[in-house]
Design a protein around this motif. Structure first.
Motif, PDB file in Angstrom:
ATOM      1  N   LEU C 368      -8.585  -2.000  -1.444  1.00 31.27           N
ATOM      2  CA  LEU C 368      -8.032  -0.907  -0.645  1.00 31.27           C
ATOM      3  C   LEU C 368      -7.381  -1.432   0.609  1.00 31.27           C
ATOM      4  O   LEU C 368      -6.273  -1.034   0.984  1.00 31.27           O
ATOM      5  N   ILE C 369      -8.060  -2.375   1.291  1.00 32.17           N
ATOM      6  CA  ILE C 369      -7.550  -2.806   2.577  1.00 32.17           C
ATOM      7  C   ILE C 369      -6.349  -3.718   2.390  1.00 32.17           C
ATOM      8  O   ILE C 369      -5.445  -3.747   3.234  1.00 32.17           O
ATOM      9  N   LEU C 371      -4.033  -3.082   0.556  1.00 31.22           N
ATOM     10  CA  LEU C 371      -2.884  -2.202   0.355  1.00 31.22           C
ATOM     11  C   LEU C 371      -2.371  -1.609   1.651  1.00 31.22           C
ATOM     12  O   LEU C 371      -1.429  -0.821   1.636  1.00 31.22           O
ATOM     13  N   THR C 372      -2.988  -1.968   2.789  1.00 29.65           N
ATOM     14  CA  THR C 372      -2.592  -1.358   4.049  1.00 29.65           C
ATOM     15  C   THR C 372      -1.115  -1.590   4.345  1.00 29.65           C
ATOM     16  O   THR C 372      -0.429  -0.702   4.830  1.00 29.65           O
ATOM     17  N   LEU C 373      -0.633  -2.777   4.048  1.00 30.03           N
ATOM     18  CA  LEU C 373       0.749  -3.093   4.403  1.00 30.03           C
ATOM     19  C   LEU C 373       1.690  -2.973   3.224  1.00 30.03           C
ATOM     20  O   LEU C 373       2.772  -3.551   3.229  1.00 30.03           O
TER      21      LEU C 373
END
Lengths: 230, 240, 402
Positions: C368-369, C371-373
Motif C-alpha cells: 500500500l505504501i 503506491l503512495t507516489l
C-alpha cells in the motif's frame, strides 16, 4: 406401406441410455461404436452443440485473491488447463463463457462481480473456487466480506479448498464439462439459457450506509431450512 | 541516538509551550513513546524530521487505536469508630467514575539517513464523539498520506490539513467506522455450513427465529443428508 | 503538482514536473478551455483488469493517451484482517498472515512471529533462526521471479516468461508442501521457532535446487535483460528520485532502485542476518528498468545467502522449550516488529492487554505504501506505461487491502 397391410407391429423399445454416452436415435451405444469404427459418425445436434461448448469453455480473466494464483498455476505448463480447451482467459466479459470467482468477494467488489456476470452473454457458467467464494471462508466474520457469491448470482460448481489445488480446479472444470454435455435443448428440463423466462441478468446491489442494499438476492439464494435434531 | 527521556528533555527545552509526555511501555519490548499535544505536533514533527542529530525522515507506520470509555470503581476504605465502644469498623465506599475514552494515532519514525529508530509518537483526540480532530502529519511525511486516510476511514479521526481526506478501504457512502470497539457489524449469518464459536451463536439466532420448534433447544448446524439438493446448488429447474 | 500544499510536501522540498519521453519540458497539460482541444477522458482501470495485479482500480484522467491525473481506489479486497485478529488468539491469526501477501507466506509468517516474540520477550533457538532465513530467502526467489514474469506480462509478452517463472516456482512449492503441508498457505512459523523440522532428504533437495538456480537466472536474463523492446519500454519510465521516495515511506527494491541503501536486513539485523555475507544492490536512475534489475540482482544475492545457510545450518531444537503454546498471554505492552519482505518493509504493530487476543493488531503493508507516489510516477506517461510502472512496484492486493 399400403393400407391393406396388417397393423404395424409395436415399435421396438428404445434402447436404455447409458450414463455419459447418450445414444442418438434408435441405436444402442454398442451399435454406434461399431459404426464409428467403420468411419461413420452418428450424433444429434444437441450432442454436437454441447460437445463443442464444453470442450472450449473460455474463462473470464478474473482473479480476486489467493485462489487466483492457483488459477494461474492451473494455466501454467505443469497443470495445463489448455488440455481442456480453456487456456484462453478472456479479459472482456463479453467474450467469456465461464466466470471462475477465485478469492474472497468483498461487499465493495460484489456490485462489480454482478455487473460482470450481467455483461457475459448466455450460455454462461459460474464456478465458485475456494472457501471464500462459497461462503466467505476464513474471513466469514468480516464486515466487508460477502458470505458467498451465490447470494447474488447462480453458481454451477463449487470447489472447496483454501486454496484448492490446481488439480481440484481442473476436476471442477471436468465436472462442469460433464454438466454441459448433459444439458438438453428442448423439453421441460431444458438448459437455463434456452428458456427466456430465466433471468440472465441480475440486479446489481448498491452501496448502502451500513451494508449492501440488498444484502442478498432472494430470487437467487434462500437460506436452507435448518434441520433440527429429532 | 537518544533515549526517550533524553528526547523528551530536548523537545521540552525546544518547545516549552508544548505538553510532551513519555508513555512507558510495560512489556519486554520496552518501546517507549512520546505523547504529543495536537496543537504543537506539526512543529515538533518538522523538528524531528529536520534536526541534524535525529533526521527522522521516514515515517514507517501510522496506527489508529480506539480506547473506549472505561468505568473505574474507586474503593475507599475508612475506619469508622463503633458507637457501641467496640473495635472500629472498616466501611467501604465505592465511587464509580467514567474515564473518557479517546482515539489515538501512533506514528513509528525511523531515520534512513542515520539508520536509527524507532521513535514513536502518539497523538490523542479529546474524546471519541465530537472532538476527533488531529493535525495531519502528511505535509511533513508523505508516507502518512494513505495511512491517515485509512485511520479516518476505520476510526473516524479527522486529520486537519490532510491534502485529500476521504475513505480509503470502505466505499464512500459507508457511514460507520468499523474498527471501533463498539461497531456492530451487519448480521448476515443466516446459513453457516461449518459454524463454530461466535458464528454458531449468530447462526443459531437466525435459525431459532426462522423455525421455533418447541422442545428443540439446539437446532444444530445445517448438515444436509447426502443426495438431498440444497437450493443454493440445485439448478433452477430442480427447485420445488 | 508544484503546489506543496497539494503534494503534501513541506515547502523545502520541490516536486519535479512531469517528464515525458526524456525531454525537458515535454508535453504539458493543456487547458481544458482551449476550443481546439478535446475533453479529458476519465478511464476507470479495474477492478477487473488484466493488468492490475488483482482487484485494484486506478481512475485515470487522460489527455489523449497521456496521463494527467491518476487516483488509485483501494478496498476491493478489504477482508477485515485486523478486526478479525482482535477476536482471535495470537496463534489463530497466523494462518491469516499467510493470506496477506499470498505469494510470500513464509516471510509474512516470520514478520508476525518476530513481532509477537518481541512483545512477549520470547527467544528463538539457532536452528530455527537459520531455517527462517532459508524459508524467507527461498520465498524471495519465488516472489522476484514471479514478479519479473508478471512484469513481462504487462509489457505484452503474454505469458511466456511467466511460464518459466512458474516452472521454478513449482519446484519450490513442492518443497514447501513437503515441509508444511500446503503449497501456498504454509502457516509454518510459531512463536519461539518453527513448526516442522525438515528431514535430511528435504535439505538435500532444497540445496540442489538452490545450487541450480543461478543457471535458471542466466537463462531468464538471456531471454529478457538485453531485449531491446524491454529496454525501450522500461528505461526512463516512471522515474522516482530518492528524496521523495524516502519521504513517501517507500521501502524494498522500489526504494533501492532510486539509490537509497536501506535494507531492514542490514539496518535492524533481525534473525541471524548479521552472520551472512551478502550485498544490497542499489540502482542509479530509479526507473522501471532499475526496479527490474533490482529483483534480478537480489535473487543472486539470495542464492548466496541460501548457500551459506545450508552450509552452516546447526543441529538442535526448532522450538524454544520454554515457549508457551497453550494459554499464550503476553504481558501488557506493545511492540513493532518488522522484516524485509520481498516487497518492502513489512511490519506488525501489536498491543497486548494481557488477554489471549491482541488489543490492537496492525499490519504495516509495504504494497500500500509503495503506491503512495504512483500518481507522480505516472504523470506525463502513456497509459501503457502506467501498467508497466504498476507492475514494477510489485503489489499484492491481499496486503494492500488486508
Amino acid at each position: 406401406m399400403s393400407e391393406s397391410a396388417p397393423a404395424p407391429l409395436p415399435a421396438p423399445p428404445r434402447p436404455e441410455r447409458t450414463e455419459g454416452f447418450p445414444a442418438a436415435g434408435n441405436l444402442t451405444d454398442v451399435e454406434r461404436e461399431e459404426l464409428r469404427r467403420h468411419g461413420i459418425l452418428l450424433t444429434s445436434l444437441e450432442e454436437l452443440y454441447n460437445w463443442g461448448r464444453s470442450n472450449s469453455i473460455w474463462p473470464l480473466q478474473f482473479g480476486l485473491a489467493c485462489c487466483a494464483i492457483e488459477m494461474i498455476a492451473a494455466a501454467t505448463a505443469r497443470f495445463d488447463i489448455a488440455r481442456f480447451g480453456a487456456e484462453i482467459f478472456r479479459p472482456s466479459p463479453r467474450q467469456a463463457d465461464l466466470m471462475i470467482v477465485s478469492g474472497t468477494v468483498t461487499k465493495k467488489m460484489a456490485p462489480q462481480v454482478v455487473r460482470l456476470w450481467n455483461q457475459m452473454p448466455e450460455p454462461k457458467y459460474c464456478i465458485a473456487m475456494g472457501a471464500c467464494a462459497i461462503s466467505g471462508g476464513p474471513f466469514k466474520q468480516g464486515y466487508n466480506v460477502l458470505k458467498g457469491i451465490d447470494r447474488f448470482i447462480p453458481v454451477d460448481i463449487y470447489i472447496p479448498g483454501c486454496p484448492p489445488r490446481p488439480e481440484a480446479l481442473l476436476h471442477g472444470l471436468v465436472q462442469l464439462q460433464a454438466q454441459i454435455k448433459g444439458e438438453k435443448l428442448k423439453g421441460p428440463d431444458a438448459a437455463r439459457h434456452t428458456r427466456p423466462e430465466e433471468p440472465s441478468e441480475f440486479p446489481v446491489p448498491e452501496y448502502g450506509a451500513h451494508d449492501l442494499e440488498p444484502p442478498k438476492n432472494p430470487a437467487v439464494w434462500t437460506p436452507p431450512e435448518p434441520q433440527g435434531k429429532a | 541516538m537518544d533515549t526517550v527521556e533524553q528526547l523528551h528533555d530536548r523537545l521540552a527545552a525546544r518547545f516549552p509551550a508544548a505538553h510532551v509526555a513519555v508513555v512507558t511501555n510495560p512489556g519486554p519490548a520496552a518501546e517507549h513513546s512520546l505523547l504529543l499535544d495536537p496543537a504543537h505536533a506539526h512543529d515538533i514533527a518538522l523538528f524531528l524530521r529536520d534536526d541534524p542529530a535525529l533526521r527522522l525522515d521516514y515515517c514507517s507506520n501510522v496506527t489508529g487505536i480506539d480506547w473506549p470509555d472505561k468505568e473505574i470503581t474507586d474503593t475507599v476504605k475508612t475506619s469508622v469508630p463503633d458507637p457501641a465502644g467496640g473495635p472500629p469498623k472498616t466501611v467501604e465506599q465505592k465511587t464509580v467514575h467514567v474515564q473518557p475514552g479517546c482515539l489515538e494515532a501512533v506514528y513509528h519514525l525511523y531515520s534512513m539517513a542515520l539508520k536509527h529508530g524507532p521513535v514513536i509518537i502518539r497523538l490523542r483526540t479529546a474524546n471519541r464523539t465530537d472532538r476527533v480532530a488531529l493535525p495531519s502529519l502528511t505535509p511533513v511525511w508523505r508516507a502518512c498520506d494513505f495511512q491517515e486516510r485509512e485511520v479516518y476511514d476505520l476510526y473516524g479521526i479527522v486529520f486537519e490539513r490532510h491534502p485529500d481526506l476521504r475513505r480509503l478501504l470502505m466505499w464512500d457512502e459507508f457511514k460507520d467506522h468499523p474498527m471501533r470497539k463498539d461497531y456492530v457489524e451487519p448480521d448476515d449469518y443466516e446459513w453457516e455450513p461449518t459454524a463454530h464459536g461466535a458464528i454458531l451463536e449468530k447462526a443459531k439466532a437466525h435459525q431459532s427465529a426462522a423455525s421455533p420448534v418447541a422442545g428443540v433447544a439446539d437446532p444444530g448446524p445445517t448438515i444436509k443428508a447426502p443426495g438431498s439438493p440444497s437450493p443454493a446448488t440445485a439448478r433452477p429447474e430442480a427447485r420445488p | 503538482m508544484s503546489d506543496p500544499q497539494v503534494s503534501g510536501l513541506s515547502p523545502q522540498v520541490s516536486v519535479p514536473g512531469p517528464t515525458a519521453f526524456g525531454q525537458p519540458g515535454g508535453p504539458s497539460v493543456r487547458q481544458v478551455r482551449d476550443p481546439f482541444h478535446g475533453d479529458l477522458l476519465e478511464v476507470s482501470m479495474g477492478p477487473q483488469h488484466p493488468s492490475t495485479h488483482g482487484v485494484f482500480r486506478m481512475v485515470v484522467t487522460l489527455d489523449g493517451e497521456l496521463i494527467v491525473k491518476l487516483k488509485p481506489v483501494f478496498g476491493y479486497l478489504h477482508r477485515n484482517h485486523e478486526k478479525i485478529a482482535e477476536n482471535t488468539t495470537y496463534l489463530g491469526s497466523m494462518p491469516y498472515t499467510d493470506r496477506l501477501d499470498y505469494l510470500c507466506s513464509m516471510s509474512t509468517n516470520w514478520a508476525y512471529a518476530l513481532a509477537v516474540e518481541k512483545l512477549a520477550g520470547q527467544a528463538v533457538p539457532d536452528r530455527a533462526q537459520y531455517l527462517r532465513i532459508i524459508m524467507a530467502e527461498m520465498t524471495r526467489l519465488v516472489n522476484h521471479s514471479c514478479l519479473v514474469g508478471f512484469l513481462f506480462n504487462d509489457l505484452g509478452t503474454s505469458f511466456t516468461p511467466l511460464l518459466y517463472a512458474f516452472r521454478e516456482r513449482e519446484k519450490f512449492l513442492d518443497l514447501f508442501e513437503a515441509l508444511s503441508g500446503s503449497r501456498m498457505m504454509c502457516n509454518y512459523q510459531r512463536f519461539g521457532g518453527c513448526r516442522v523440522d525438515p528431514s535430511p532428504a528435504w535439505l538435500a533437495t532444497a540445496r540442489a535446487l538452490v545450487e541450480g538456480y543461478p543457471r535458471f537466472l542466466d537463462e531468464y536474463e538471456r531471454m529478457l535483460t538485453g531485449n531491446e523492446i524491454m529496454l525501450a519500454r522500461t528505461q526512463g519510465i516512471g522515474r522516482l528520485d530518492g528524496v521523495h521516495a524516502v519521504n513517501a515511506g517507500l521501502t524494498g527494491p522500489v526504494l533501492r532502485a532510486s539509490g537509497v541503501g536501506y535494507d531492514v536486513r542490514k539496518v535492524d539485523g533481525y534473525g541471524f542476518y548479521p552472520r551472512f555475507d551478502f550485498r544490497v544492490p542499489l540502482g542509479a536512475h530509479g526507473d522501471t528498468y532499475d526496479r527490474y534489475m533490482m529483483r534480478i540482482l537480489e535473487m543472486r544475492e539470495s542464492v548466496k545467502i541460501l548457500q551459506q545457510a545450508f552450509r552452516d545450518l546447526p543441529a538442535g531444537p526448532i522450538m524454544d522449550p520454554k515457549a508457551k503454546i497453550r494459554g499464550f498471554r503476553p504481558k501488557p505492552g506493545e511492540a513493532y516488529g518488522r522484516i524485509e519482505s520481498p516487497k518492502g518493509e513489512l511490519g506488525f504493530y501489536l498491543i497486548s492487554d494481557g488477554s489471549p487476543n491482541p488489543y490492537r493488531y496492525r499490519v504495516r503493508p509495504p504494497s500500500l505504501i509503495n503506491l503512495t507516489l504512483l500518481e507522480e510516477m505516472c504523470l506525463g506517461h502513456t497509459i501503457a506505461d502506467a501498467v508497466v510502472i504498476l507492475g514494477s512496484i510489485d503489489i499484492v492486493l491481499g496486503e494492500v487491502d488486508r
